[in-house]
Design a protein around this motif. Structure first.
Motif, PDB file in Angstrom:
ATOM      1  N   TYR A  95       4.885  -0.680  11.453  1.00  0.00           N
ATOM      2  CA  TYR A  95       4.933   0.472  10.600  1.00  0.00           C
ATOM      3  C   TYR A  95       6.373   0.736  10.281  1.00  0.00           C
ATOM      4  O   TYR A  95       6.622   1.322   9.153  1.00  0.00           O
ATOM      5  N   SER A  96       6.855   1.170  11.432  1.00  0.00           N
ATOM      6  CA  SER A  96       8.396   1.844  11.240  1.00  0.00           C
ATOM      7  C   SER A  96       9.353   0.855  10.586  1.00  0.00           C
ATOM      8  O   SER A  96      10.275   1.418  10.178  1.00  0.00           O
ATOM      9  N   LEU A  97       8.982  -0.515  10.527  1.00  0.00           N
ATOM     10  CA  LEU A  97       9.879  -1.551  10.113  1.00  0.00           C
ATOM     11  C   LEU A  97       9.944  -1.410   8.593  1.00  0.00           C
ATOM     12  O   LEU A  97      10.908  -1.450   7.966  1.00  0.00           O
ATOM     13  N   PHE A 105       0.742  -1.212  -0.068  1.00  0.00           N
ATOM     14  CA  PHE A 105       0.068   0.005   0.178  1.00  0.00           C
ATOM     15  C   PHE A 105       0.790   1.321   0.005  1.00  0.00           C
ATOM     16  O   PHE A 105       0.433   2.250  -0.707  1.00  0.00           O
ATOM     17  N   PHE A 106       1.912   1.327   0.573  1.00  0.00           N
ATOM     18  CA  PHE A 106       2.762   2.499   0.994  1.00  0.00           C
ATOM     19  C   PHE A 106       4.052   2.721   0.297  1.00  0.00           C
ATOM     20  O   PHE A 106       4.601   3.415   0.458  1.00  0.00           O
ATOM     21  N   THR A 107       4.232   1.608  -0.418  1.00  0.00           N
ATOM     22  CA  THR A 107       5.654   1.586  -1.598  1.00  0.00           C
ATOM     23  C   THR A 107       5.415   1.006  -2.792  1.00  0.00           C
ATOM     24  O   THR A 107       4.324   0.392  -2.928  1.00  0.00           O
ATOM     25  N   ILE A 144      12.950  -0.880   5.697  1.00  0.00           N
ATOM     26  CA  ILE A 144      13.219  -1.315   4.478  1.00  0.00           C
ATOM     27  C   ILE A 144      13.512  -0.188   3.224  1.00  0.00           C
ATOM     28  O   ILE A 144      14.644  -0.467   2.514  1.00  0.00           O
ATOM     29  N   ILE A 145      13.013   0.750   3.474  1.00  0.00           N
ATOM     30  CA  ILE A 145      13.262   2.057   2.699  1.00  0.00           C
ATOM     31  C   ILE A 145      14.544   2.565   2.936  1.00  0.00           C
ATOM     32  O   ILE A 145      15.220   3.023   2.076  1.00  0.00           O
ATOM     33  N   GLY A 146      14.984   2.422   4.252  1.00  0.00           N
ATOM     34  CA  GLY A 146      16.202   3.292   4.801  1.00  0.00           C
ATOM     35  C   GLY A 146      17.374   2.422   4.015  1.00  0.00           C
ATOM     36  O   GLY A 146      18.385   2.900   3.796  1.00  0.00           O
ATOM     37  N   ILE A 147      17.418   1.007   4.072  1.00  0.00           N
ATOM     38  CA  ILE A 147      18.350   0.312   3.604  1.00  0.00           C
ATOM     39  C   ILE A 147      18.451   0.427   1.942  1.00  0.00           C
ATOM     40  O   ILE A 147      19.820   0.501   1.661  1.00  0.00           O
TER      41      ILE A 147
END
Length: 246
Positions: free
Chosen positions: A35-37, A11-13, A41-44
Motif C-alpha cells: 500500500y505504501s508503494l 481504487f485510490f488514484t 508512485i504519487i511521490g515521484i
C-alpha cells in the motif's frame, strides 16, 4: 499481488492503468503489503512537479502546482473522507447517528472547515518544503493509514470495501509498509530529518486512530481518508519545524 496492486492504484488514484483490471478480494488483501508503494508512485509525480515548480520565481507557484497535482492524482478521494469524518465526529452526536451523518451526501459546516484547512495547509506547506519531502509525503500518508488500521476493527455494522481493507491489516502488512517508508527515507538526502518527521507522523496516526476508536468503536473508509490528509499535514509541518531546529 501485482494485479492486486493495480487494483489499489485504480481504487485510490486517478492514474490510468487500463480497463481490464478486475477486483479480486484475495489479491487485494495480499497487495495491502504494498500500500505504501502506491505512495511512492504519487511521490515521484509530486517530485517531478516540485522540480518544475522550483523553476518559478515565487515559492507559492510551486505550492499551487503541487496542491493541484495531488488533488488531480488522488481524485480528491481522501478529501471526501476527511470532510465526512469531521462532520460525524464533531457533530456532538453518538452511536449510529454519527454514521448516518458521515454517510450523508451533503457536506456540513465541520466538513467545509476541514476541506478549507486541508487544502490551505497543503498549499502553504507545499510552498515551503523541499522536493524530497514532497516525494516522502504521500508515502507517509499511506503508511499512516496502515498504522491507524492495525489492530482495529471495522466500525460500521454494514460490510464493504473498508471492511476488507481495515480488517486485513495484520502485523506483517504493518512491518512491510513501514519498511518501504524507511527505505525511501534512507535513499534520499536529509534522511535523519525525514525519518524523525515520519516517526512523529506515525505516532500521531496511531494516537488519532485510538481517539477515533473511542468515538465510534473502530475505523471506517472515511476515517482512513481523514488520517491520510491530517497525517500528511503533520509530516510536512514536522519537516519545516525540524529544519528550523536542526
Amino acid at each position: 499481488m501485482a494485479s492486486g496492486f493495480l487494483v489499489l492504484i485504480s481504487f485510490f488514484t486517478r492514474i490510468p492503468i487500463g480497463n481490464k483490471i478486475e477486483y479480486n478480494e484475495e489479491s487485494f488483501k495480499k497487495a495491502l503489503s504494498l500500500y505504501s508503494l502506491m505512495g511512492v508512485i504519487i511521490g515521484i509525480i509530486l517530485f517531478i512537479v516540485a522540480i518544475i515548480g522550483s523553476l518559478f520565481r515565487f515559492d507559492y507557484v510551486m505550492g499551487l502546482l503541487l496542491t493541484m497535482c495531488y488533488t488531480i492524482v488522488t481524485g480528491g478521494l481522501h478529501f471526501d473522507g476527511a470532510a465526512d469524518t469531521c462532520d460525524g465526529l464533531f457533530s456532538g452526536r453518538t452511536g449510529d447517528r454519527i454514521f448516518e451523518i458521515m454517510s450523508d451526501s451533503h457536506v456540513g459546516a465541520f466538513g467545509v472547515l476541514c476541506l478549507i484547512f486541508v487544502v490551505l495547509s497543503q498549499f502553504v506547506l507545499f510552498s515551503n518544503i523541499g522536493i524530497f519531502a514532497c516525494f516522502i509525503m504521500p508515502i507517509v500518508g499511506r503508511t499512516s493509514v496502515i498504522v491507524s488500521s492495525w489492530n482495529k476493527k471495522y466500525a460500521k455494522k454494514s460490510k464493504g470495501m473498508g471492511t476488507v481493507f481495515i480488517e486485513s491489516i495484520n502485523t506483517e502488512v504493518l512491518i512491510i509498509n513501514i519498511l518501504i517508508l524507511t527505505i525511501c527515507c534512507i535513499i534520499i538526502p536529509n534522511k535523519i530529518l525525514m525519518i524523525i518527521a515520519s516517526v512523529v507522523t506515525l505516532i500521531s496516526a496511531y494516537l488519532i486512530s485510538n481517539w477515533i476508536e473511542k468515538k465510534i468503536g473502530g475505523m471506517t473508509g472515511d476515517t482512513c481518508g481523514f488520517i491520510t490528509e491530517i497525517c500528511q499535514i503533520i509530516f510536512m509541518f514536522s519537516v519545516i519545524l525540524l529544519q528550523e531546529l536542526i
